[in-house]
Design a protein around this motif. Structure first.
Motif, PDB file in Angstrom:
ATOM      1  N   GLU A  83      38.019 -29.154 -34.881  1.00 25.81           N
ATOM      2  CA  GLU A  83      37.533 -28.912 -33.779  1.00 25.81           C
ATOM      3  C   GLU A  83      37.097 -27.216 -33.820  1.00 25.81           C
ATOM      4  O   GLU A  83      38.586 -26.457 -33.603  1.00 25.81           O
ATOM      5  CB  GLU A  83      37.628 -29.246 -32.376  1.00 25.81           C
ATOM      6  CG  GLU A  83      37.085 -29.024 -31.590  1.00 25.81           C
ATOM      7  CD  GLU A  83      37.300 -29.526 -30.170  1.00 25.81           C
ATOM      8  OE1 GLU A  83      36.708 -30.797 -29.917  1.00 25.81           O
ATOM      9  OE2 GLU A  83      37.976 -29.430 -29.812  1.00 25.81           O
ATOM     10  N   VAL A  84      35.909 -26.767 -33.536  1.00 24.72           N
ATOM     11  CA  VAL A  84      36.124 -25.374 -33.248  1.00 24.72           C
ATOM     12  C   VAL A  84      35.554 -25.519 -31.703  1.00 24.72           C
ATOM     13  O   VAL A  84      34.653 -26.338 -31.164  1.00 24.72           O
ATOM     14  CB  VAL A  84      34.635 -24.594 -33.896  1.00 24.72           C
ATOM     15  CG1 VAL A  84      34.479 -22.950 -33.577  1.00 24.72           C
ATOM     16  CG2 VAL A  84      35.154 -24.308 -35.974  1.00 24.72           C
TER      17      VAL A  84
ATOM     18  N   TRP B   7      37.217 -17.642 -30.404  1.00 22.96           N
ATOM     19  CA  TRP B   7      36.788 -18.833 -30.957  1.00 22.96           C
ATOM     20  C   TRP B   7      38.307 -19.485 -31.066  1.00 22.96           C
ATOM     21  O   TRP B   7      38.979 -19.141 -31.126  1.00 22.96           O
ATOM     22  CB  TRP B   7      36.709 -18.834 -32.337  1.00 22.96           C
ATOM     23  CG  TRP B   7      35.202 -17.796 -32.771  1.00 22.96           C
ATOM     24  CD1 TRP B   7      34.794 -17.499 -33.307  1.00 22.96           C
ATOM     25  CD2 TRP B   7      34.470 -19.089 -32.579  1.00 22.96           C
ATOM     26  NE1 TRP B   7      33.141 -16.705 -33.600  1.00 22.96           N
ATOM     27  CE2 TRP B   7      33.673 -17.830 -33.154  1.00 22.96           C
ATOM     28  CE3 TRP B   7      33.449 -20.491 -32.301  1.00 22.96           C
ATOM     29  CZ2 TRP B   7      31.667 -17.892 -33.047  1.00 22.96           C
ATOM     30  CZ3 TRP B   7      31.468 -20.747 -32.539  1.00 22.96           C
ATOM     31  CH2 TRP B   7      30.806 -19.063 -32.523  1.00 22.96           C
TER      32      TRP B   7
ATOM     33  N   TYR C 107      39.786 -23.002 -31.881  1.00 19.39           N
ATOM     34  CA  TYR C 107      40.508 -24.430 -32.520  1.00 19.39           C
ATOM     35  C   TYR C 107      41.467 -26.023 -32.590  1.00 19.39           C
ATOM     36  O   TYR C 107      42.551 -25.743 -31.895  1.00 19.39           O
ATOM     37  CB  TYR C 107      41.178 -24.111 -34.673  1.00 19.39           C
ATOM     38  CG  TYR C 107      39.881 -22.636 -34.561  1.00 19.39           C
ATOM     39  CD1 TYR C 107      38.549 -23.135 -35.188  1.00 19.39           C
ATOM     40  CD2 TYR C 107      39.935 -21.499 -34.789  1.00 19.39           C
ATOM     41  CE1 TYR C 107      37.754 -22.170 -36.086  1.00 19.39           C
ATOM     42  CE2 TYR C 107      39.165 -21.033 -35.059  1.00 19.39           C
ATOM     43  CZ  TYR C 107      38.230 -20.892 -35.212  1.00 19.39           C
ATOM     44  OH  TYR C 107      37.207 -19.957 -36.086  1.00 19.39           O
TER      45      TYR C 107
ATOM     46  N   VAL D 289      33.553 -30.597 -39.008  1.00 18.13           N
ATOM     47  CA  VAL D 289      33.666 -29.053 -38.176  1.00 18.13           C
ATOM     48  C   VAL D 289      32.712 -30.067 -37.092  1.00 18.13           C
ATOM     49  O   VAL D 289      31.486 -29.423 -36.918  1.00 18.13           O
ATOM     50  CB  VAL D 289      33.042 -27.891 -39.014  1.00 18.13           C
ATOM     51  CG1 VAL D 289      33.228 -27.154 -37.353  1.00 18.13           C
ATOM     52  CG2 VAL D 289      33.413 -27.215 -39.893  1.00 18.13           C
TER      53      VAL D 289
ATOM     54  N   GLN E 137      31.983 -28.955 -33.238  1.00 22.44           N
ATOM     55  CA  GLN E 137      31.991 -28.242 -32.096  1.00 22.44           C
ATOM     56  C   GLN E 137      30.970 -28.160 -30.707  1.00 22.44           C
ATOM     57  O   GLN E 137      30.222 -29.068 -30.600  1.00 22.44           O
ATOM     58  CB  GLN E 137      30.748 -27.131 -32.537  1.00 22.44           C
ATOM     59  CG  GLN E 137      30.993 -26.632 -34.519  1.00 22.44           C
ATOM     60  CD  GLN E 137      29.926 -26.165 -34.495  1.00 22.44           C
ATOM     61  OE1 GLN E 137      29.929 -24.749 -35.038  1.00 22.44           O
ATOM     62  NE2 GLN E 137      28.560 -27.156 -34.524  1.00 22.44           N
TER      63      GLN E 137
ATOM     64  N   SER F 205      30.869 -25.538 -26.786  1.00 21.40           N
ATOM     65  CA  SER F 205      31.061 -24.946 -26.438  1.00 21.40           C
ATOM     66  C   SER F 205      32.238 -24.408 -25.001  1.00 21.40           C
ATOM     67  O   SER F 205      31.518 -26.050 -24.299  1.00 21.40           O
ATOM     68  CB  SER F 205      29.756 -24.625 -26.381  1.00 21.40           C
ATOM     69  OG  SER F 205      29.728 -23.404 -24.783  1.00 21.40           O
TER      70      SER F 205
ATOM     71  N   PHE G 125      28.401 -21.050 -34.594  1.00 20.73           N
ATOM     72  CA  PHE G 125      29.199 -20.577 -35.632  1.00 20.73           C
ATOM     73  C   PHE G 125      29.006 -20.558 -36.938  1.00 20.73           C
ATOM     74  O   PHE G 125      28.209 -21.197 -37.255  1.00 20.73           O
ATOM     75  CB  PHE G 125      30.329 -22.125 -35.516  1.00 20.73           C
ATOM     76  CG  PHE G 125      32.049 -21.749 -35.940  1.00 20.73           C
ATOM     77  CD1 PHE G 125      32.547 -20.675 -35.849  1.00 20.73           C
ATOM     78  CD2 PHE G 125      31.707 -22.514 -37.637  1.00 20.73           C
ATOM     79  CE1 PHE G 125      33.542 -20.982 -36.765  1.00 20.73           C
ATOM     80  CE2 PHE G 125      32.550 -22.336 -38.348  1.00 20.73           C
ATOM     81  CZ  PHE G 125      33.838 -21.621 -37.680  1.00 20.73           C
TER      82      PHE G 125
ATOM     83  N   LEU H 293      26.570 -24.272 -31.301  1.00 22.13           N
ATOM     84  CA  LEU H 293      27.568 -25.612 -30.057  1.00 22.13           C
ATOM     85  C   LEU H 293      26.869 -24.919 -29.059  1.00 22.13           C
ATOM     86  O   LEU H 293      26.537 -24.389 -28.301  1.00 22.13           O
ATOM     87  CB  LEU H 293      28.465 -24.296 -29.999  1.00 22.13           C
ATOM     88  CG  LEU H 293      29.911 -24.006 -31.240  1.00 22.13           C
ATOM     89  CD1 LEU H 293      29.336 -23.301 -31.947  1.00 22.13           C
ATOM     90  CD2 LEU H 293      31.058 -23.836 -30.676  1.00 22.13           C
TER      91      LEU H 293
ATOM     92  N   THR I 128      28.313 -32.353 -28.979  1.00 21.94           N
ATOM     93  CA  THR I 128      28.899 -32.314 -29.747  1.00 21.94           C
ATOM     94  C   THR I 128      28.173 -31.898 -31.447  1.00 21.94           C
ATOM     95  O   THR I 128      27.658 -32.734 -31.004  1.00 21.94           O
ATOM     96  CB  THR I 128      30.103 -33.009 -29.858  1.00 21.94           C
ATOM     97  OG1 THR I 128      31.150 -32.886 -28.797  1.00 21.94           O
ATOM     98  CG2 THR I 128      31.051 -32.592 -31.122  1.00 21.94           C
TER      99      THR I 128
ATOM    100  N   TYR J 186      28.216 -30.942 -35.087  1.00 17.65           N
ATOM    101  CA  TYR J 186      28.513 -30.687 -36.239  1.00 17.65           C
ATOM    102  C   TYR J 186      28.260 -30.394 -38.166  1.00 17.65           C
ATOM    103  O   TYR J 186      27.078 -30.856 -37.612  1.00 17.65           O
ATOM    104  CB  TYR J 186      29.252 -32.498 -36.598  1.00 17.65           C
ATOM    105  CG  TYR J 186      28.895 -33.649 -37.277  1.00 17.65           C
ATOM    106  CD1 TYR J 186      28.662 -33.375 -38.442  1.00 17.65           C
ATOM    107  CD2 TYR J 186      27.489 -33.946 -36.238  1.00 17.65           C
ATOM    108  CE1 TYR J 186      27.477 -34.437 -38.918  1.00 17.65           C
ATOM    109  CE2 TYR J 186      27.144 -35.589 -36.557  1.00 17.65           C
ATOM    110  CZ  TYR J 186      26.707 -35.181 -37.941  1.00 17.65           C
ATOM    111  OH  TYR J 186      25.718 -36.155 -38.050  1.00 17.65           O
TER     112      TYR J 186
END
Length: 464
Positions: free
Chosen positions: A118-119, A126, A128, A181, A183, A185, A192, A203, A208, A210
């Motif tokens: 996850e970001v 950032w 993770y 990934v 993502q 916010s 990203f 984001l 969410t 991806y």
């Protein structure tokens, strides 16, 4: 005639520049060569249209140039021409869009063997999160976000207990392993993007998103935010380090799980007072600092910031440049703190010190300083109270001379250049907005008249 020649020269120069230009894509380091292919198709189609249209323009300018005695015909409609233009335009647009739709379908259909991470984006950094041994990421709840739980992981979800938390702008990934990934916010819209991988995605707060990719080259690659997310948008940078599977696993071991982060003991104020005795000679028993000894004020600083700076000194992130003589002194003094527990304890004690107001004077223009401080206020707060969520310390109440020295240190690359000083790098760039010593004096004069905020108020403000 002259205009036609100019058009021909411009077309020729554009084509030559395209093929000889040193500015092109960054070297591909992922599986997404098909994205380059779609862009190439678009460039060829638009390039051919550009050349043909401009050659036609040059031709008609020359052929139908003004001649005495000739009069232009008025032809408002030409159905045959319009039909052909519509057909050719449709074919061209379809040729550009169709490959992109195919690639997009691949972009959002994740392989079954892809590993998730996850970001988390926030102004302006950032973070993770990797799943633990169970291979599952825990549920998140924005209402749970706090200084103790910055990722907002639900404490009641057993899948989240072994999640590995990477509180850093740098993330490592294993080579040749597909990754999905996820993502999210914590505040505003971000994007990203890793140019070398040809991947990017927004984001969106409350959602969410991806995508997926497979790193194919070992090395270090840039992470950018390609969405205008605020005043310091251009500072929101990071790194992706691609390495072997074994090296990746070793790197991941250096970071705590969510359960471990909750079990960290809080600082012991009583034990911290004992460690602080080594600080008294310079910073004073009440932590108000001493200009004669180049010791800044500590009273009023939050424990999280004091802890970070002490760790920077201890681990040679700060105070290592030849010009930073006072930082070098602190790096040497940090040896008196044997471990992280000692740092936690003394930071807790410093946070408990009474907030004594320091009277300072300045002849600099406060009104101009107020205008300059606007850029600072987005992180440090309108009252200089600091903000944990934005990793920004309190400024209100600090000595003028110390603030000026640190701004000059950032501006002159004395502080903030170490690769692990993530937030110092942001301050290096922000400090350069103050283009003269006069501007620095003005913004400090304005900070000087801000009302200090006590620690309890600061904690509340940091989490709002």
């Amino acid at each position: 005639m002259a205009i036609s020649i100019v058009i021909l020269i411009l077309v020729l120069a554009t084509v030559i520049f395209h093929f000889l230009s040193p500015w092109w894509f960054t070297p591909l380091a992922s599986n997404w060569s098909s994205i380059d292919g779609t862009i190439d198709i678009t460039l060829w189609i638009t390039g051919i249209v550009f050349v043909l249209v401009n050659l036609f323009l040059a031709f008609v300018v020359y052929k139908y140039r003004h001649k005495k005695g000739l009069k232009a015909d008025y032809e408002p409609e030409n159905k045959k021409l319009e039909t052909w233009l519509t057909i050719l335009t449709t074919i061209g647009v379809a040729a550009m869009l169709a490959p992109g739709l195919v690639v997009w379908s691949e972009f959002v259909h994740v392989p079954e063997d892809a590993k998730e991470f996850e970001v988390v984006g926030q102004q302006w950094s950032w973070n993770y999160r990797f799943p633990g041994e169970d291979g599952l990421l825990g549920k998140i709840d924005s209402a749970q976000i706090s200084a103790e739980n910055p990722f907002g992981i639900s404490p009641n979800d057993p899948n989240g207990q072994d999640d590995v938390l990477i509180n850093s702008n740098e993330v490592h990934l294993p080579i040749d392993q597909p990754v999905k990934v996820l993502q999210r916010s914590k505040d505003v819209l971000h994007n990203f993007a890793i140019p070398q991988f040809r991947v990017k995605m927004d984001l969106v707060p409350g959602l969410t998103s991806y995508f997926w990719f497979t790193p194919t080259k070992i090395g270090t690659f840039d992470v950018l935010c390609q969405e205008l997310c605020g005043i310091a948008h251009y500072l929101m940078r990071g790194k992706v380090v691609v390495q072997t599977e074994d090296d990746f696993k070793e790197w991941l071991k250096n970071y705590p799980t969510f359960a471990e982060s909750l079990q960290r003991p809080k600082g012991d104020v009583v034990a911290g007072q004992q460690y602080y005795q080594a600080c008294v000679a310079c910073h004073g028993s009440d932590g108000v600092g001493n200009e004669a000894l180049n010791a800044p004020r500590l009273a009023g600083l939050s424990a999280w910031y004091t802890k970070r700076q002490l760790q920077y000194f201890k681990h040679k992130v700060r105070g290592t440049t030849a010009e930073d003589t006072f930082g070098a002194q602190m790096a040497a003094m940090s040896i008196t703190l044997p471990d992280d527990k000692a740092i936690n304890d003394v930071s807790a004690y410093i946070e408990s010190l009474p907030d004594v107001i320091i009277k300072q004077s300045s002849s600099a223009n406060i009104e101009k300083g107020k205008a300059l401080y606007r850029n600072c206020s987005f992180c440090h707060g309108s009252n200089g109270q600091g903000n944990y969520a934005l990793n920004a310390p309190r400024l209100a109440g600090q000595h003028n001379w110390y603030l000026k020295r640190q701004l000059l240190n950032f501006k002159n690359d004395i502080r903030g250049k170490h690769k692990n000083d993530l937030y110092g790098k942001q301050m290096v760039l922000m400090s350069r907005l103050l283009q003269s010593d006069e501007a620095i004096d003005q913004v400090i004069a304005y900070i000087n008249q801000l009302q200090p905020v006590d620690n309890e108020q600061l904690k509340t403000a940091s989490l709002e």
